[in-house]
Scaffold this active site. Structure first.
Site, PDB file in Angstrom:
ATOM      1  N   ARG A  37       0.820  -1.121   0.000  1.00 47.25           N
ATOM      2  CA  ARG A  37      -0.062  -0.043  -0.175  1.00 47.25           C
ATOM      3  C   ARG A  37       0.821   1.201   0.010  1.00 47.25           C
ATOM      4  O   ARG A  37       0.544   2.224  -0.411  1.00 47.25           O
ATOM      5  CB  ARG A  37      -1.071   0.105   1.083  1.00 47.25           C
ATOM      6  CG  ARG A  37      -1.866  -0.851   1.027  1.00 47.25           C
ATOM      7  CD  ARG A  37      -3.193  -0.921   1.961  1.00 47.25           C
ATOM      8  NE  ARG A  37      -4.225  -1.799   1.776  1.00 47.25           N
ATOM      9  CZ  ARG A  37      -5.145  -2.157   2.731  1.00 47.25           C
ATOM     10  NH1 ARG A  37      -5.281  -1.051   3.812  1.00 47.25           N
ATOM     11  NH2 ARG A  37      -5.916  -3.090   2.727  1.00 47.25           N
ATOM     12  N   ASP A 142     -15.555   9.043   9.851  1.00 47.68           N
ATOM     13  CA  ASP A 142     -14.479   8.072   9.606  1.00 47.68           C
ATOM     14  C   ASP A 142     -13.188   8.842   9.802  1.00 47.68           C
ATOM     15  O   ASP A 142     -13.132  10.157   9.847  1.00 47.68           O
ATOM     16  CB  ASP A 142     -14.328   7.178   8.310  1.00 47.68           C
ATOM     17  CG  ASP A 142     -13.711   6.103   8.165  1.00 47.68           C
ATOM     18  OD1 ASP A 142     -14.664   5.079   8.302  1.00 47.68           O
ATOM     19  OD2 ASP A 142     -12.631   5.995   7.942  1.00 47.68           O
TER      20      ASP A 142
HETATM   21  C1  LIG Z   1     -13.868  -2.258   7.736  1.00 49.32           C
HETATM   22  S1  LIG Z   1     -14.593  -0.529   7.732  1.00 49.32           S
HETATM   23  C2  LIG Z   1     -15.894  -0.797   8.635  1.00 49.32           C
HETATM   24  C3  LIG Z   1     -17.270  -0.065   7.794  1.00 49.32           C
HETATM   25  C4  LIG Z   1     -18.452  -0.297   8.441  1.00 49.32           C
HETATM   26  N1  LIG Z   1     -18.716   0.200   9.753  1.00 49.32           N
HETATM   27  C5  LIG Z   1     -19.161  -1.736   8.108  1.00 49.32           C
HETATM   28  O1  LIG Z   1     -19.191  -2.354   9.108  1.00 49.32           O
HETATM   29  O2  LIG Z   1     -19.426  -2.087   7.125  1.00 49.32           O
HETATM   30  C6  LIG Z   1     -13.489   0.114   9.091  1.00 49.32           C
HETATM   31  C7  LIG Z   1     -13.453   1.918   9.026  1.00 49.32           C
HETATM   32  O3  LIG Z   1     -12.918   2.157  10.163  1.00 49.32           O
HETATM   33  C8  LIG Z   1     -12.178   3.336   9.807  1.00 49.32           C
HETATM   34  N2  LIG Z   1     -11.317   3.783  11.069  1.00 49.32           N
HETATM   35  C9  LIG Z   1     -10.087   2.879  11.463  1.00 49.32           C
HETATM   36  N3  LIG Z   1      -9.585   3.478  12.568  1.00 49.32           N
HETATM   37  C10 LIG Z   1     -10.142   4.360  12.937  1.00 49.32           C
HETATM   38  C11 LIG Z   1     -10.287   5.527  13.885  1.00 49.32           C
HETATM   39  N4  LIG Z   1      -9.122   5.461  14.709  1.00 49.32           N
HETATM   40  N5  LIG Z   1     -11.136   6.426  13.922  1.00 49.32           N
HETATM   41  C12 LIG Z   1     -12.258   6.473  12.943  1.00 49.32           C
HETATM   42  N6  LIG Z   1     -12.224   5.474  11.881  1.00 49.32           N
HETATM   43  C13 LIG Z   1     -11.359   4.714  11.903  1.00 49.32           C
HETATM   44  C14 LIG Z   1     -11.082   3.085   8.625  1.00 49.32           C
HETATM   45  O4  LIG Z   1     -10.847   4.203   7.895  1.00 49.32           O
HETATM   46  C15 LIG Z   1     -12.554   2.250   7.790  1.00 49.32           C
HETATM   47  O5  LIG Z   1     -13.145   3.000   6.997  1.00 49.32           O
END
Ligand SMILES: C[S@@+](CC[C@H](N)C(=O)[O-])C[C@H]1O[C@@H](n2cnc3c(N)ncnc32)[C@H](O)[C@@H]1O
Length: 273
Positions: A37, A142
């Site tokens: 990445r 996010d």
């Molecule tokens: C796998 S996705 C989940 C999306 C959705 N909630 C679902 O379950 O389909 C995880 C998301 O968490 C976000 N993320 C990771 N660390 C984070 C943080 N410290 N604060 C806010 N968002 C975060 C990532 O950018 C990503 O978009």
């Protein structure tokens, strides 16, 4: 083109930066993920190594590179109506109790590219006979600005809605034609129910004024260690109304951490009334 090599020291530096800034724990197995990445970005910037990139992220005048790095390393997989049990619960158990006030506040706290908050909005629109009479706000946030930009556009490849009932697709999406063929766009009445913000779940407090009825925090806690999860649960608790609900992802559990919530059903928790 060949990927760059990542030394153990460089991996550890990036690992600890990601933990500090995003609470995300990268295991040793994730080294190839970092290489695949970040290599392209490093080459694009004309830098010679991961070390040079790390120095830029940490010391560079342009602190925007940290946001870029977090964007590249976060996993954003999501879907419309992923884990449908939460949307069914919202419709059957939560919305009816709020119909006297017609007031609802929901936070999709790791919203990724918008599928989750739009699924919440569609559930609300479909569950009540008089949606225009409701005072309803969905905050979607996010860490990644890249996914938030995609969410706000509300445009998706049409295969993303292939598994939804055709009637629902018709009600809530516009189909593109001409240059937009193959894409769908979430209708304005759904989009306007959602506001997007960049919020880091590691922040000490969140820009939320009125207490929430429901928090969705799904499929992000798996990247956090237990102390980080416990801190987050205590913060969520503060922002929920008494009687408010917390939904977590299907592979997540609060079983092993200290938390103030009452268990309702698998992946569903409540702040007691
Ligand atoms: C796998 S996705 C989940 C999306 C959705 N909630 C679902 O379950 O389909 C995880 C998301 O968490 C976000 N993320 C990771 N660390 C984070 C943080 N410290 N604060 C806010 N968002 C975060 C990532 O950018 C990503 O978009």
């Amino acid at each position: 083109m060949m990927d760059m090599t990542l030394t153990t020291n460089e991996f550890q530096q990036i690992q600890s930066l990601l933990y500090q800034k995003a609470g995300i724990t990268l295991t040793e197995q994730k080294q190839t993920l970092i290489v695949s990445r970040l290599s392209k970005r490093i080459r694009h910037l004309g830098l010679p190594s991961f070390q040079a990139y790390y120095d830029l992220v940490v010391n560079g005048v342009d602190s925007g590179e940290l946001t870029q790095m977090l964007d590249l390393l976060s996993t954003n997989k999501t879907d419309f109506f992923r884990e449908p049990v939460h949307f069914e619960f919202l419709k059957a158990q939560i919305i009816p109790t709020l119909s006297p006030s017609k007031h609802i506040r929901i936070w999709s706290s790791a919203s990724s590219s918008g599928e989750e908050p739009y699924s919440i909005a569609m559930t609300l629109l479909d569950a009540v006979p008089d949606p225009s009479q409701w005072n309803c706000k969905i905050l979607a946030s996010d860490l990644s600005t890249r996914v938030l930009a995609k969410a706000a556009r509300g445009v998706y490849e049409d295969e993303r809605v292939l598994n939804l009932p055709p009637e629902m697709v018709k009600r809530h999406f516009l189909r593109g034609n001409g240059g937009q063929r193959g894409y769908v766009k979430v209708k304005p009445k759904v989009r306007q129910m959602v506001i997007y913000r960049r919020i880091n779940l590691m922040d000490e407090s969140f820009p939320i004024q009125s207490l929430l009825d429901v928090i969705f925090c799904r499929n992000v806690m798996i990247y956090f260690d237990r102390p980080t999860q416990a801190k987050l649960m205590a913060k969520f608790f503060r922002y929920l109304k008494p009687g408010g609900y917390l939904f977590i992802g299907h592979s997540e559990s609060l079983q092993w951490i200290d938390h103030p919530f009452t268990y309702v059903a698998p992946t569903i928790y409540r702040k007691s009334v």
